[in-house]
Scaffold this motif. Structure first.
Motif, PDB file in Angstrom:
ATOM      1  N   PRO B  84      -3.666   5.031  -0.957  1.00 50.36           N
ATOM      2  CA  PRO B  84      -2.644   4.502  -0.040  1.00 50.36           C
ATOM      3  C   PRO B  84      -3.195   3.561   1.021  1.00 50.36           C
ATOM      4  O   PRO B  84      -3.091   3.811   2.221  1.00 50.36           O
ATOM      5  CB  PRO B  84      -2.053   5.776   0.584  1.00 50.36           C
ATOM      6  CG  PRO B  84      -3.167   6.754   0.554  1.00 50.36           C
ATOM      7  CD  PRO B  84      -3.973   6.452  -0.672  1.00 50.36           C
ATOM      8  N   GLU B  85      -3.769   2.467   0.583  1.00 48.38           N
ATOM      9  CA  GLU B  85      -4.195   1.390   1.480  1.00 48.38           C
ATOM     10  C   GLU B  85      -3.387   0.159   1.084  1.00 48.38           C
ATOM     11  O   GLU B  85      -3.195  -0.118  -0.110  1.00 48.38           O
ATOM     12  CB  GLU B  85      -5.697   1.138   1.333  1.00 48.38           C
ATOM     13  CG  GLU B  85      -6.235   0.143   2.353  1.00 48.38           C
ATOM     14  CD  GLU B  85      -7.658  -0.308   2.026  1.00 48.38           C
ATOM     15  OE1 GLU B  85      -8.183   0.061   0.958  1.00 48.38           O
ATOM     16  OE2 GLU B  85      -8.223  -1.051   2.841  1.00 48.38           O
ATOM     17  N   MET B  89      -1.174  -0.669  -2.368  1.00 48.44           N
ATOM     18  CA  MET B  89       0.149  -0.058  -2.548  1.00 48.44           C
ATOM     19  C   MET B  89       1.232  -0.726  -1.708  1.00 48.44           C
ATOM     20  O   MET B  89       2.358  -0.255  -1.665  1.00 48.44           O
ATOM     21  CB  MET B  89       0.114   1.444  -2.251  1.00 48.44           C
ATOM     22  CG  MET B  89      -0.624   1.862  -0.997  1.00 48.44           C
ATOM     23  SD  MET B  89       0.168   1.426   0.548  1.00 48.44           S
ATOM     24  CE  MET B  89       1.192   2.862   0.797  1.00 48.44           C
ATOM     25  N   ARG B 109      -0.352  12.415  -1.680  1.00 49.82           N
ATOM     26  CA  ARG B 109      -0.387  12.889  -0.301  1.00 49.82           C
ATOM     27  C   ARG B 109      -0.206  11.698   0.641  1.00 49.82           C
ATOM     28  O   ARG B 109      -0.735  10.614   0.383  1.00 49.82           O
ATOM     29  CB  ARG B 109      -1.719  13.588  -0.010  1.00 49.82           C
ATOM     30  CG  ARG B 109      -1.832  14.968  -0.637  1.00 49.82           C
ATOM     31  CD  ARG B 109      -3.197  15.552  -0.389  1.00 49.82           C
ATOM     32  NE  ARG B 109      -4.229  14.836  -1.119  1.00 49.82           N
ATOM     33  CZ  ARG B 109      -5.542  14.972  -0.890  1.00 49.82           C
ATOM     34  NH1 ARG B 109      -5.968  15.781   0.063  1.00 49.82           N
ATOM     35  NH2 ARG B 109      -6.414  14.302  -1.614  1.00 49.82           N
ATOM     36  N   ASN B 110       0.524  11.868   1.696  1.00 49.80           N
ATOM     37  CA  ASN B 110       0.846  10.858   2.744  1.00 49.80           C
ATOM     38  C   ASN B 110       2.074  10.010   2.411  1.00 49.80           C
ATOM     39  O   ASN B 110       2.694   9.466   3.324  1.00 49.80           O
ATOM     40  CB  ASN B 110      -0.301   9.877   3.040  1.00 49.80           C
ATOM     41  CG  ASN B 110      -1.649  10.529   3.215  1.00 49.80           C
ATOM     42  OD1 ASN B 110      -1.734  11.745   3.351  1.00 49.80           O
ATOM     43  ND2 ASN B 110      -2.697   9.746   3.207  1.00 49.80           N
ATOM     44  N   LYS B 112       5.102  10.530   1.542  1.00 47.95           N
ATOM     45  CA  LYS B 112       6.423  10.863   2.102  1.00 47.95           C
ATOM     46  C   LYS B 112       6.571  10.311   3.518  1.00 47.95           C
ATOM     47  O   LYS B 112       7.684  10.103   3.993  1.00 47.95           O
ATOM     48  CB  LYS B 112       6.632  12.376   2.096  1.00 47.95           C
ATOM     49  CG  LYS B 112       5.698  13.125   3.018  1.00 47.95           C
ATOM     50  CD  LYS B 112       5.979  14.616   3.028  1.00 47.95           C
ATOM     51  CE  LYS B 112       5.032  15.311   4.006  1.00 47.95           C
ATOM     52  NZ  LYS B 112       5.298  16.741   4.109  1.00 47.95           N
ATOM     53  N   LEU B 113       5.432  10.085   4.194  1.00 46.29           N
ATOM     54  CA  LEU B 113       5.466   9.461   5.517  1.00 46.29           C
ATOM     55  C   LEU B 113       5.666   7.957   5.415  1.00 46.29           C
ATOM     56  O   LEU B 113       6.192   7.324   6.326  1.00 46.29           O
ATOM     57  CB  LEU B 113       4.156   9.726   6.266  1.00 46.29           C
ATOM     58  CG  LEU B 113       3.757  11.171   6.486  1.00 46.29           C
ATOM     59  CD1 LEU B 113       2.286  11.262   6.903  1.00 46.29           C
ATOM     60  CD2 LEU B 113       4.641  11.811   7.533  1.00 46.29           C
ATOM     61  N   TYR B 114       5.197   7.386   4.295  1.00 48.73           N
ATOM     62  CA  TYR B 114       5.182   5.927   4.152  1.00 48.73           C
ATOM     63  C   TYR B 114       6.450   5.398   3.469  1.00 48.73           C
ATOM     64  O   TYR B 114       6.896   4.293   3.779  1.00 48.73           O
ATOM     65  CB  TYR B 114       3.966   5.494   3.337  1.00 48.73           C
ATOM     66  CG  TYR B 114       2.621   5.933   3.894  1.00 48.73           C
ATOM     67  CD1 TYR B 114       2.472   6.311   5.227  1.00 48.73           C
ATOM     68  CD2 TYR B 114       1.488   5.969   3.086  1.00 48.73           C
ATOM     69  CE1 TYR B 114       1.243   6.695   5.730  1.00 48.73           C
ATOM     70  CE2 TYR B 114       0.243   6.347   3.591  1.00 48.73           C
ATOM     71  CZ  TYR B 114       0.137   6.717   4.909  1.00 48.73           C
ATOM     72  OH  TYR B 114      -1.087   7.099   5.395  1.00 48.73           O
ATOM     73  N   PRO B 116       9.657   7.303   2.975  1.00 50.04           N
ATOM     74  CA  PRO B 116      10.506   8.499   3.032  1.00 50.04           C
ATOM     75  C   PRO B 116      11.785   8.373   2.205  1.00 50.04           C
ATOM     76  O   PRO B 116      12.351   9.382   1.783  1.00 50.04           O
ATOM     77  CB  PRO B 116      10.802   8.639   4.531  1.00 50.04           C
ATOM     78  CG  PRO B 116      10.537   7.296   5.126  1.00 50.04           C
ATOM     79  CD  PRO B 116       9.453   6.683   4.288  1.00 50.04           C
ATOM     80  N   LEU B 148     -10.574   5.816   0.909  1.00 48.33           N
ATOM     81  CA  LEU B 148      -9.737   6.943   1.324  1.00 48.33           C
ATOM     82  C   LEU B 148      -9.907   8.114   0.361  1.00 48.33           C
ATOM     83  O   LEU B 148     -10.067   7.925  -0.853  1.00 48.33           O
ATOM     84  CB  LEU B 148      -8.272   6.512   1.382  1.00 48.33           C
ATOM     85  CG  LEU B 148      -7.987   5.371   2.361  1.00 48.33           C
ATOM     86  CD1 LEU B 148      -6.508   5.023   2.358  1.00 48.33           C
ATOM     87  CD2 LEU B 148      -8.439   5.729   3.761  1.00 48.33           C
ATOM     88  N   PRO B 149      -9.866   9.336   0.894  1.00 46.27           N
ATOM     89  CA  PRO B 149     -10.155  10.494   0.040  1.00 46.27           C
ATOM     90  C   PRO B 149      -9.149  10.707  -1.086  1.00 46.27           C
ATOM     91  O   PRO B 149      -9.519  11.258  -2.129  1.00 46.27           O
ATOM     92  CB  PRO B 149     -10.149  11.684   1.003  1.00 46.27           C
ATOM     93  CG  PRO B 149      -9.840  11.174   2.342  1.00 46.27           C
ATOM     94  CD  PRO B 149      -9.684   9.687   2.303  1.00 46.27           C
ATOM     95  N   ASN B 150      -7.890  10.326  -0.883  1.00 44.82           N
ATOM     96  CA  ASN B 150      -6.936  10.544  -1.984  1.00 44.82           C
ATOM     97  C   ASN B 150      -6.863   9.302  -2.873  1.00 44.82           C
ATOM     98  O   ASN B 150      -5.822   8.676  -3.041  1.00 44.82           O
ATOM     99  CB  ASN B 150      -5.547  10.974  -1.493  1.00 44.82           C
ATOM    100  CG  ASN B 150      -4.961  10.092  -0.433  1.00 44.82           C
ATOM    101  OD1 ASN B 150      -5.675   9.439   0.309  1.00 44.82           O
ATOM    102  ND2 ASN B 150      -3.643  10.063  -0.360  1.00 44.82           N
TER     103      ASN B 150
END
Lengths: 258, 261
Positions: B84-85, B89, B109-110, B112-114, B116, B148-150
């Motif tokens: 998610p960078e 994306m 992961r993340n 849903k914040l980006y 919604p 990023l880790p994911n």
């Protein structure tokens, strides 16, 4: 509306909460509690500086809150990183506010990474280098720092007037146990070092392979020079006051390097 | 295939049913003006299609029309952002407007914040999961080298194509037609310096990490995932992975070597 609290005179933190549920990558999967998502607003005469713009989920509350607080001030938005938790509402901001400019130390223009309705060319973007001040953007008391910890192209800001360190994705591990608590934390000495290491490694997973003496030297090089009175991370509770801030920095240093 | 107008032009078909799109960033390095790719890849199976990464938002108008042409009336079924960078994306929003039935797949992961408003389109997938496109498969595999880790990489085991997101980056010169050339077709072969310039910006943790264990982990991965083509997001396509390996690995070593004492 975002929650508004004061971190220092004329420096506000705007926060929206999300319940930790294991579905964000920067927290350990077993994290529980309420995570503040923060933007920082420095008000200075007819100018205002917003540090980062938050995630799109919180865009409507951010825009509504800024619309009430800003008045006729010119808004400068500083982007500490090009990750979505910093840039997520940039398009909404430039569409909502006419008197706006963007500043970053990242070589990539933030406006090229989002989809505003207005033309990208109509949004002034200023690039700074690490080590410069924000004088050209009207905030000469703010230094642009090379951060100790970073995964993406990142900068920290240090406001010499309020002695606030805007630390982007570092120092993000202080969650609320109860959403009714104050967002800002000002009591030293209650952070668990094992947790702080876990939450930091969740974001900066390369730390597990890092040459720690080199990284620790970078840490000391920065924190031997600046001694912040306030700590302003993008997630988690900001720390207010010299005692709480130094205790938090010391706790992270111990967690990562001892 | 129509998408491949000319061998050195983008979009370019790099294997049967695999189309390379890119928007280049201009990078200044001293007196040199260089280009750096921001690529994404369309893979077309007999039943379904997937777009790996989405390239840069500012390049969306071009990508939109190029993608439409490459799909030739087919639906876009899956969008797989490697992480998610935004250069990977940032076009999910307009892609979903054009392809409302497409599913977003990967480590979500993340998101849903980006996005919604798009949670109904999310399908979480993990390392080892496979997309069946009909006649070809795409495996999601660990991103051995990532920011990023994911992050996840994608592996097409039949054509042996590895989509490596931020790994194996390198710049190319600001000259006509270089953007669409394979690494092996460039007038001057890429050097470790060309990779280091991107590594130290995109993978800045490499300043603080001994590169040898990282390189060893990459070798172990490649032993179990034989590759004929490496498709990076921030470098040209590599058709001779064995020949290029030293460029990337020495680029990693150079970052660490350039850190002031």
């Amino acid at each position: 509306m975002s929650r508004l609290e004061q971190l220092a005179p004329d420096l506000l933190v705007l926060s929206d909460l999300a319940e930790a549920d294991g579905q964000v990558s920067w927290l350990p999967a077993d994290a529980r509690g309420w995570e503040p998502y923060n933007e920082y607003l420095l008000l200075e005469g007819e100018r205002a500086l917003l540090v980062d713009s938050g995630v799109p989920l919180h865009g409507p509350s951010l825009i509504a809150t800024l619309s009430e607080v800003l008045g006729s001030r010119h808004l400068t938005v500083y982007m500490t990183r090009i990750e979505v938790d910093c840039l997520g509402n940039l398009a909404a901001l430039v569409d909502a506010f006419d008197r706006i400019g963007v500043v970053t130390a990242n070589p990539i223009s933030p406006i090229t990474l989002v989809h505003p309705r207005r033309s990208r060319a109509s949004v002034p973007v200023r690039h700074l280098a690490l080590g410069q001040t924000m004088e050209g953007a009207g905030f000469p008391q703010i230094d642009v720092l090379d951060p100790v910890l970073r995964t993406l192209g990142t900068s920290w800001l240090f406001d010499r007037q309020s002695r606030t360190l805007f630390s982007s994705d570092s120092f993000c591990g202080d969650l609320l146990a109860d959403p009714a608590e104050s967002i800002v934390h000002d009591q030293p000495g209650r952070l668990d070092r094992g947790w702080l290491r876990n939450v930091t490694v969740s974001k900066f997973d390369w730390i597990g392979n890092a040459v720690l003496p080199d990284l620790h030297k970078r840490w000391r090089d920065v924190f031997d020079i600046i001694a912040p009175d306030n700590l302003a991370p993008i997630h988690g509770r900001p720390q207010r006051g010299r005692a709480a801030t130094q205790a938090t920095i010391d706790a992270y240093e111990t967690a990562l390097f001892e | 295939m129509k998408a491949a107008r000319h061998a050195s032009h983008l979009p370019r078909e790099i294997a049967d049913g695999v189309v390379w799109f890119s928007t280049c960033l201009h990078v200044r390095s001293g007196d040199r003006l260089l280009h750096n790719h921001n690529s994404c890849f369309l893979i077309i199976g007999s039943k379904r299609t997937v777009l790996i990464d989405t390239a840069m938002p500012y390049g969306w108008p071009t990508l939109q029309s190029e993608l439409r042409e490459a799909l030739q009336g087919r639906k876009l079924d899956y969008i797989f952002p490697t992480h998610p960078e935004l250069p990977h994306m940032g076009n999910i929003g307009p892609l979903l407007e054009d392809h409302p039935d497409a599913l977003i797949v990967g480590d979500l992961r993340n998101y849903k914040l980006y996005y919604p408003e798009a949670t109904a389109s999310f399908r979480t997938m993990r390392t080892g999961d496979m997309l069946d496109l009909g006649g070809r498969r795409i495996a999601l595999v660990p991103a051995v080298i990532h920011d990023l880790p994911n992050s996840l990489w994608a592996y097409e085991p039949d054509a042996k194509i590895l989509f490596v997101s931020d790994a194996y980056p390198f710049t190319h010169e600001h000259e006509p037609h270089q953007c669409g050339l394979l690494a092996e077709e460039l007038p001057a072969p890429p050097q470790p310096e060309d990779s280091r310039i991107v590594i130290e910006r995109a993978l800045s943790w490499t300043r603080f990490v001994d590169p040898e264990p990282v390189i060893a982990a990459l070798h172990r991965f490649l032993e179990s995932h034989p590759v004929s083509i490496i498709a990076p997001a921030h470098g040209g396509i590599i058709a001779d992975p064995r020949g290029f390996a030293g460029v990337f690995e020495d680029g990693l070593r150079q970052v660490r070597a350039h850190v002031p004492a």
